[in-house]
Design a protein around this motif. Structure first.
Motif, PDB file in Angstrom:
ATOM      1  N   UNK A   1       0.833  -1.208   0.000  1.00 22.11           N
ATOM      2  CA  UNK A   1       0.000   0.000   0.000  1.00 22.11           C
ATOM      3  C   UNK A   1       0.865   1.255   0.000  1.00 22.11           C
ATOM      4  N   UNK A   2       1.964   1.243   0.746  1.00 28.94           N
ATOM      5  CA  UNK A   2       2.859   2.412   0.771  1.00 28.94           C
ATOM      6  C   UNK A   2       3.361   2.728  -0.632  1.00 28.94           C
ATOM      7  N   UNK A   3       3.652   1.694  -1.416  1.00 26.95           N
ATOM      8  CA  UNK A   3       4.140   1.902  -2.781  1.00 26.95           C
ATOM      9  C   UNK A   3       3.013   2.361  -3.710  1.00 26.95           C
ATOM     10  N   UNK A   4       1.813   1.879  -3.461  1.00 29.57           N
ATOM     11  CA  UNK A   4       0.650   2.319  -4.251  1.00 29.57           C
ATOM     12  C   UNK A   4       0.448   3.826  -4.079  1.00 29.57           C
ATOM     13  N   UNK A   5       0.548   4.293  -2.833  1.00 27.89           N
ATOM     14  CA  UNK A   5       0.371   5.722  -2.544  1.00 27.89           C
ATOM     15  C   UNK A   5       1.499   6.545  -3.155  1.00 27.89           C
ATOM     16  N   UNK A   6       2.722   6.050  -3.025  1.00 28.61           N
ATOM     17  CA  UNK A   6       3.871   6.773  -3.568  1.00 28.61           C
ATOM     18  C   UNK A   6       3.770   6.906  -5.090  1.00 28.61           C
ATOM     19  N   UNK A   7       3.381   5.832  -5.764  1.00 30.05           N
ATOM     20  CA  UNK A   7       3.245   5.858  -7.219  1.00 30.05           C
ATOM     21  C   UNK A   7       2.134   6.809  -7.657  1.00 30.05           C
ATOM     22  N   UNK A   8       1.042   6.830  -6.903  1.00 27.78           N
ATOM     23  CA  UNK A   8      -0.063   7.734  -7.216  1.00 27.78           C
ATOM     24  C   UNK A   8       0.377   9.189  -7.095  1.00 27.78           C
ATOM     25  N   UNK A   9       1.240   9.464  -6.106  1.00 32.04           N
ATOM     26  CA  UNK A   9       1.766  10.810  -5.927  1.00 32.04           C
ATOM     27  C   UNK A   9       2.627  11.240  -7.106  1.00 32.04           C
ATOM     28  N   UNK A  10       3.456  10.313  -7.597  1.00 29.21           N
ATOM     29  CA  UNK A  10       4.299  10.619  -8.756  1.00 29.21           C
ATOM     30  C   UNK A  10       3.442  10.923  -9.984  1.00 29.21           C
ATOM     31  N   UNK A  11       2.423  10.111 -10.190  1.00 31.82           N
ATOM     32  CA  UNK A  11       1.552  10.299 -11.351  1.00 31.82           C
ATOM     33  C   UNK A  11       0.740  11.583 -11.258  1.00 31.82           C
ATOM     34  N   UNK A  12       0.411  11.988 -10.021  1.00 32.54           N
ATOM     35  CA  UNK A  12      -0.395  13.201  -9.822  1.00 32.54           C
ATOM     36  C   UNK A  12       0.464  14.459  -9.781  1.00 32.54           C
ATOM     37  N   UNK A  13       1.793  14.278  -9.704  1.00 29.71           N
ATOM     38  CA  UNK A  13       2.687  15.429  -9.692  1.00 29.71           C
ATOM     39  C   UNK A  13       2.849  16.088  -8.343  1.00 29.71           C
ATOM     40  N   UNK A  14       2.404  15.417  -7.270  1.00 28.94           N
ATOM     41  CA  UNK A  14       2.533  15.977  -5.933  1.00 28.94           C
ATOM     42  C   UNK A  14       2.525  14.846  -4.909  1.00 28.94           C
ATOM     43  N   UNK A  15       3.404  14.881  -3.905  1.00 33.12           N
ATOM     44  CA  UNK A  15       3.439  13.812  -2.896  1.00 33.12           C
ATOM     45  C   UNK A  15       2.085  13.657  -2.195  1.00 33.12           C
ATOM     46  N   UNK A  16       1.750  12.421  -1.891  1.00 34.16           N
ATOM     47  CA  UNK A  16       0.496  12.130  -1.198  1.00 34.16           C
ATOM     48  C   UNK A  16       0.820  11.422   0.115  1.00 34.16           C
ATOM     49  N   UNK A  17       0.239  11.896   1.188  1.00 36.02           N
ATOM     50  CA  UNK A  17       0.424  11.268   2.497  1.00 36.02           C
ATOM     51  C   UNK A  17      -0.876  10.600   2.924  1.00 36.02           C
TER      52      UNK A  17
END
Length: 307
Positions: free
Chosen positions: A261-277
């Motif tokens: 899940x941590x990697x899913x969130x990190x990848x989504x942040x990269x794709x969205x152009x902004x870090x996601x916590x």
């Protein structure tokens, strides 16, 4: 020594799935202590108690609501599933969940909050009990909020819009576009509904629960006949595995069963152009931890008839 009753043996069998004689022995070995008997069966490999611990036993509804960057989830219990289908009951749960958005989510705050049609939530609940003719209770509530980002809600086994048997909130802190955050939040909420994590990360796992798991692992490992240093490694490995499987960020995403899940969130942040916590989550399952008394209808009729 405590008396081992047929009822206690039956309860232990239902909770663990172990055989009758094993349950009787477990209770005898632990002086009738139900929780100790569950652990005893688990150390012997005779029970799957951990899987049964969150079983649903009460009726009612879980409601979710989101407004802006804030979300609420509330559980209201009833005696029967029939009442959960009642329009009056559903309207009450929906209204109370909306009201929760303006509180800290605690039962105390909800009970004293003003109800839209007049009176307090508790007063309306009391009136509903009288008119519907069945006991109901406001069991629990929770609220999540982010400074920037979204709170996403999800209901599993929906009985009506925003009402069902499992309610989930996911809080994502980020400057990413709302549509990307909502899409990720929906997927994470569905994962949480299915996987039932016990905490956001390993540091959030209950220490008392971990101590109990360690005691069970030590008891199991001690019977292996291996040297003490190997036993210690076996115990540490068992606890690490338990923590990994029950902390959300280290669980494998149910959508592919291979990505953390941590990697899913990190990848989504990269794709969205902004870090996601992934800031927090809440999961309410209807009746979780409540035991429903089973009745013997034939026995009740016989008793009423004086047989």
């Amino acid at each position: 020594m405590a008396e081992i009753t047929a009822a206690s043996v039956k309860e232990l069998r239902e909770r663990t799935g172990a055989g009758m004689m094993d349950c009787k022995k477990a209770l005898s070995e632990n002086n009738g202590d139900m929780e100790a008997a569950v652990d005893w069966l688990r150390t012997k490999g005779l029970a799957a108690a951990a899987k049964k611990a969150g079983r649903v036993a009460a009726e009612g509804l879980v409601g979710v609501a989101v407004s802006g960057n804030k979300g609420a989830v509330v559980e209201v219990n009833s005696e029967t599933d029939f009442v959960a289908k009642n329009d009056q009951f559903q309207a009450f749960v929906r209204n109370v969940t909306e009201i929760a958005l303006g509180t800290d989510g605690s039962v105390e705050a909800l009970a004293t909050a003003a109800y839209p049609t007049g009176g307090t939530v508790q007063e309306v609940l009391t009136s509903n009990i009288a008119t519907i003719g069945e006991n109901q209770s406001l069991r629990r509530g929770a609220v999540l909020e982010v400074n920037q980002g979204v709170v996403v809600s999800y209901v599993h086994n929906a009985a009506a819009p925003s009402l069902g048997k499992i309610g989930v909130l996911v809080a994502l802190e980020s400057a990413a576009p709302a549509d990307a955050l909502n899409a990720l939040g929906k997927q994470l909420a569905m994962h949480i509904a299915a996987a039932n994590p016990l905490a956001l990360d390993e540091s959030g796992l209950d220490q008392e629960m971990l101590a109990r798991e360690r005691a069970i692992a030590e008891e199991k490992a001690s019977t292996s006949g291996k040297p003490a240093e190997i036993v210690a490694k076996m115990v540490d490995g068992a606890i690490a595995k338990f923590a990994k499987e029950n902390a959300l960020v280290s669980q494998l995403f149910v959508m592919d069963n291979k990505t953390k899940i941590a990697d899913v969130v990190a990848q989504a942040g990269k794709e969205a152009g902004s870090p996601i916590t992934l800031k927090a989550f809440v999961r309410f399952q209807l009746g979780e931890g409540i035991e429903k008394q089973e009745s013997d209808f034939a026995a009740e009729v016989a008793a009423a008839a004086g047989i």
